[in-house]
Design a protein around this motif. Structure first.
Motif, PDB file in Angstrom:
ATOM      1  N   GLY A 284       0.767  -1.232   0.000  1.00 39.34           N
ATOM      2  CA  GLY A 284       0.000   0.000   0.000  1.00 39.34           C
ATOM      3  C   GLY A 284       0.799   1.284   0.000  1.00 39.34           C
ATOM      4  N   PHE A 285       2.142   1.191  -0.064  1.00 38.05           N
ATOM      5  CA  PHE A 285       2.984   2.385  -0.084  1.00 38.05           C
ATOM      6  C   PHE A 285       3.793   2.460  -1.381  1.00 38.05           C
ATOM      7  CE2 PHE A 285       2.245   1.393   4.388  1.00 38.05           C
ATOM      8  CZ  PHE A 285       1.713   2.597   4.828  1.00 38.05           C
ATOM      9  N   TRP A 286       3.291   1.834  -2.409  1.00 39.49           N
ATOM     10  CA  TRP A 286       3.978   1.723  -3.694  1.00 39.49           C
ATOM     11  C   TRP A 286       3.599   2.853  -4.637  1.00 39.49           C
ATOM     12  CZ3 TRP A 286       1.393  -3.532  -3.165  1.00 39.49           C
ATOM     13  CH2 TRP A 286       0.001  -3.405  -3.172  1.00 39.49           C
ATOM     14  N   THR A 287       4.448   3.071  -5.626  1.00 43.14           N
ATOM     15  CA  THR A 287       4.043   3.832  -6.803  1.00 43.14           C
ATOM     16  C   THR A 287       3.304   2.880  -7.734  1.00 43.14           C
ATOM     17  OG1 THR A 287       6.050   3.325  -8.040  1.00 43.14           O
ATOM     18  CG2 THR A 287       6.115   5.285  -6.606  1.00 43.14           C
ATOM     19  N   GLU A 288       2.694   3.411  -8.767  1.00 38.85           N
ATOM     20  CA  GLU A 288       1.988   2.544  -9.709  1.00 38.85           C
ATOM     21  C   GLU A 288       2.951   1.577 -10.390  1.00 38.85           C
ATOM     22  OE1 GLU A 288      -0.906   0.635 -11.895  1.00 38.85           O
ATOM     23  OE2 GLU A 288      -0.972   1.810 -10.044  1.00 38.85           O
ATOM     24  N   GLY A 289       4.146   2.054 -10.747  1.00 36.27           N
ATOM     25  CA  GLY A 289       5.127   1.171 -11.362  1.00 36.27           C
ATOM     26  C   GLY A 289       5.587   0.075 -10.416  1.00 36.27           C
ATOM     27  N   GLU A 290       5.801   0.421  -9.159  1.00 40.12           N
ATOM     28  CA  GLU A 290       6.212  -0.583  -8.165  1.00 40.12           C
ATOM     29  C   GLU A 290       5.101  -1.596  -7.925  1.00 40.12           C
ATOM     30  OE1 GLU A 290       9.206   2.419  -5.681  1.00 40.12           O
ATOM     31  OE2 GLU A 290       7.129   2.108  -5.037  1.00 40.12           O
ATOM     32  N   ARG A 291       3.865  -1.134  -7.926  1.00 42.12           N
ATOM     33  CA  ARG A 291       2.743  -2.066  -7.746  1.00 42.12           C
ATOM     34  C   ARG A 291       2.671  -3.050  -8.904  1.00 42.12           C
ATOM     35  NH1 ARG A 291      -1.713  -3.394  -9.704  1.00 42.12           N
ATOM     36  NH2 ARG A 291      -1.655  -1.757 -11.290  1.00 42.12           N
ATOM     37  N   ARG A 292       2.786  -2.540 -10.135  1.00 38.85           N
ATOM     38  CA  ARG A 292       2.719  -3.431 -11.299  1.00 38.85           C
ATOM     39  C   ARG A 292       3.844  -4.455 -11.259  1.00 38.85           C
ATOM     40  NH1 ARG A 292       1.666   1.398 -14.326  1.00 38.85           N
ATOM     41  NH2 ARG A 292       3.826   1.303 -15.088  1.00 38.85           N
ATOM     42  N   TYR A 293       5.029  -4.026 -10.880  1.00 36.15           N
ATOM     43  CA  TYR A 293       6.157  -4.954 -10.775  1.00 36.15           C
ATOM     44  C   TYR A 293       5.867  -6.047  -9.746  1.00 36.15           C
ATOM     45  CZ  TYR A 293      10.513  -6.693  -8.788  1.00 36.15           C
ATOM     46  OH  TYR A 293      11.488  -7.512  -8.272  1.00 36.15           O
ATOM     47  N   ALA A 294       5.383  -5.649  -8.584  1.00 36.68           N
ATOM     48  CA  ALA A 294       5.105  -6.630  -7.531  1.00 36.68           C
ATOM     49  C   ALA A 294       4.009  -7.601  -7.952  1.00 36.68           C
ATOM     50  CB  ALA A 294       4.716  -5.915  -6.233  1.00 36.68           C
ATOM     51  N   PHE A 295       2.956  -7.079  -8.562  1.00 39.90           N
ATOM     52  CA  PHE A 295       1.856  -7.941  -8.978  1.00 39.90           C
ATOM     53  C   PHE A 295       2.315  -8.913 -10.065  1.00 39.90           C
ATOM     54  CE2 PHE A 295      -2.304  -5.697  -7.569  1.00 39.90           C
ATOM     55  CZ  PHE A 295      -1.749  -5.431  -6.336  1.00 39.90           C
ATOM     56  N   ALA A 296       3.169  -8.457 -10.983  1.00 42.55           N
ATOM     57  CA  ALA A 296       3.677  -9.349 -12.023  1.00 42.55           C
ATOM     58  C   ALA A 296       4.500 -10.474 -11.400  1.00 42.55           C
ATOM     59  CB  ALA A 296       4.515  -8.565 -13.027  1.00 42.55           C
ATOM     60  N   ALA A 297       5.313 -10.135 -10.403  1.00 41.86           N
ATOM     61  CA  ALA A 297       6.114 -11.159  -9.729  1.00 41.86           C
ATOM     62  C   ALA A 297       5.229 -12.165  -9.011  1.00 41.86           C
ATOM     63  CB  ALA A 297       7.085 -10.499  -8.752  1.00 41.86           C
ATOM     64  N   LEU A 298       4.189 -11.681  -8.350  1.00 40.26           N
ATOM     65  CA  LEU A 298       3.275 -12.577  -7.645  1.00 40.26           C
ATOM     66  C   LEU A 298       2.524 -13.485  -8.618  1.00 40.26           C
ATOM     67  CD1 LEU A 298       1.870 -10.012  -5.066  1.00 40.26           C
ATOM     68  CD2 LEU A 298       3.186 -12.066  -4.500  1.00 40.26           C
ATOM     69  N   LEU A 299       2.080 -12.927  -9.721  1.00 41.10           N
ATOM     70  CA  LEU A 299       1.374 -13.739 -10.717  1.00 41.10           C
ATOM     71  C   LEU A 299       2.298 -14.799 -11.317  1.00 41.10           C
ATOM     72  CD1 LEU A 299      -0.702 -10.936 -12.446  1.00 41.10           C
ATOM     73  CD2 LEU A 299      -1.638 -12.914 -11.215  1.00 41.10           C
ATOM     74  N   ALA A 300       3.579 -14.457 -11.512  1.00 42.41           N
ATOM     75  CA  ALA A 300       4.535 -15.437 -12.029  1.00 42.41           C
ATOM     76  C   ALA A 300       4.740 -16.567 -11.025  1.00 42.41           C
ATOM     77  CB  ALA A 300       5.864 -14.751 -12.344  1.00 42.41           C
ATOM     78  N   MET A 301       4.842 -16.229  -9.741  1.00 42.28           N
ATOM     79  CA  MET A 301       4.973 -17.259  -8.713  1.00 42.28           C
ATOM     80  C   MET A 301       3.739 -18.158  -8.686  1.00 42.28           C
ATOM     81  SD  MET A 301       6.702 -15.238  -5.496  1.00 42.28           S
ATOM     82  CE  MET A 301       6.659 -16.730  -4.474  1.00 42.28           C
ATOM     83  N   ARG A 302       2.590 -17.559  -8.781  1.00 39.88           N
ATOM     84  CA  ARG A 302       1.334 -18.321  -8.780  1.00 39.88           C
ATOM     85  C   ARG A 302       1.274 -19.253  -9.992  1.00 39.88           C
ATOM     86  NH1 ARG A 302      -3.866 -19.471  -6.194  1.00 39.88           N
ATOM     87  NH2 ARG A 302      -5.523 -18.889  -7.615  1.00 39.88           N
ATOM     88  N   ALA A 303       1.656 -18.749 -11.166  1.00 36.84           N
ATOM     89  CA  ALA A 303       1.633 -19.578 -12.375  1.00 36.84           C
ATOM     90  C   ALA A 303       2.588 -20.747 -12.242  1.00 36.84           C
ATOM     91  CB  ALA A 303       1.987 -18.731 -13.590  1.00 36.84           C
ATOM     92  N   GLY A 304       3.779 -20.492 -11.696  1.00 33.29           N
ATOM     93  CA  GLY A 304       4.740 -21.572 -11.488  1.00 33.29           C
ATOM     94  C   GLY A 304       4.218 -22.616 -10.522  1.00 33.29           C
ATOM     95  N   ALA A 305       3.575 -22.167  -9.438  1.00 32.74           N
ATOM     96  CA  ALA A 305       3.027 -23.098  -8.452  1.00 32.74           C
ATOM     97  C   ALA A 305       1.929 -23.964  -9.060  1.00 32.74           C
ATOM     98  CB  ALA A 305       2.481 -22.322  -7.258  1.00 32.74           C
TER      99      ALA A 305
END
Length: 292
Positions: free
Chosen positions: A129-150
């Motif tokens: 909740g303390f991210w910029t929009e770019g930081e949020r997109r980066y974090a969400f992309a990383a989480l989605l990649a982890m989820r896809a791998g799992a």
């Protein structure tokens, strides 16, 4: 041992019942532990015994994660629903205004509970909740990649990977600075928790527009950030301090996004110091009232 409790929550659809899994140990003032998105309450196992020596520790699986049921159909996974639901959970467990420690999503929820007057103190470890929009997109992309791998890995392949330090790093290096320290069993279980999290997509969608912008004066707040956090970069801690000026901002040297396993002693000390400071504030207020 994991137990479950069913209780009623308020929602935009009206009162609804939900069931949450939790572990409880120790005695003393209540201390609620909240994990991050895609994780489960076992994330706190490295520190829960240390905390339970002084507090009544309640680690929960958030709704839609771990062994907890998803929220009822149509009920949103947003802050306005989940934070009050955690307050209702505490009431169902006979707990009033616990200390709360949360990691990532859990840290954001802890701060939201504080904003609503539901807690005695907050320790937020790399809170969302303390991210910029770019930081949020980066974090969400990383989480989605982890989820896809799992979701892609068959369990036998997952178990083989988890037996080696390199495999554990491949599976969990995004969230741990020292993934080799995780046991093979823990890595398998948390990867399965990520794969099977029924609330993952809805929680991520609800978080797309979230920014925490409120101060929470009048109670101890600690914001702690791992120096090796690869998911939510540590400069976000500076924004958190600006938003909550009275908070302590602490660096966790050598720790990643989920620091409880990287340095259990340090994380436990940070949580204990924050909760103890609330106790001192209460004692001081009581002494002042007696003197008056």
């Amino acid at each position: 041992m994991t137990a479950t409790v069913s209780f009623t929550i308020d929602s935009p659809l009206g009162p609804r019942s939900t069931t949450v899994a939790y572990e409880r140990k120790g005695s003393g003032e209540p201390l609620l532990l909240l994990h991050g998105i895609g994780h489960h309450l076992q994330a706190w196992h490295p520190v829960s015994d240390i905390l339970a020596a002084e507090f009544d520790v309640i680690a929960v699986d958030l709704p839609g994660f771990g062994a907890s049921e998803p929220l009822p159909e149509g009920v949103p996974y947003d802050l306005g629903t989940v934070a009050p639901a955690l307050g209702a959970l505490c009431a169902a467990l006979g707990v009033e205004r616990p200390h709360v420690a949360g990691n990532s999503l859990g840290g954001l929820l802890a701060l939201e509970m504080a904003r609503s007057g539901l807690v005695r103190s907050v320790t937020a470890l790399s809170p969302a909740g303390f991210w910029t929009e770019g930081e949020r997109r980066y974090a969400f992309a990383a989480l989605l990649a982890m989820r896809a791998g799992a979701k892609t890995l068959p369990r036998p392949a997952l178990e083989r990977l988890a037996r080696s330090a390199a495999g554990r790093a491949a599976l969990t290096g995004t969230i741990y600075a020292r993934p080799a320290r995780r046991s093979p069993r823990a890595v398998v279980e948390e990867t399965l928790a990520l794969r099977d999290a029924t609330g993952f997509e809805q929680t991520l969608a609800a978080g797309g527009s979230v920014r925490f912008t409120a101060d929470v004066p009048g109670l101890p707040v600690t914001v702690a950030w791992g120096t090796r956090d690869r998911l939510l970069l540590r400069r976000q801690g500076i924004r958190a301090k600006r938003t909550v000026p009275g908070a302590r901002l602490i660096r966790l040297p050598g720790c990643g996004h989920v620091p409880m396993n990287d340095d259990p002693a340090l994380v436990a000390r940070v949580v204990l110091d924050t909760a103890r400071s609330a106790r001192l504030l209460t004692t001081g207020a009581a002494v002042g009232a007696s003197a008056a």
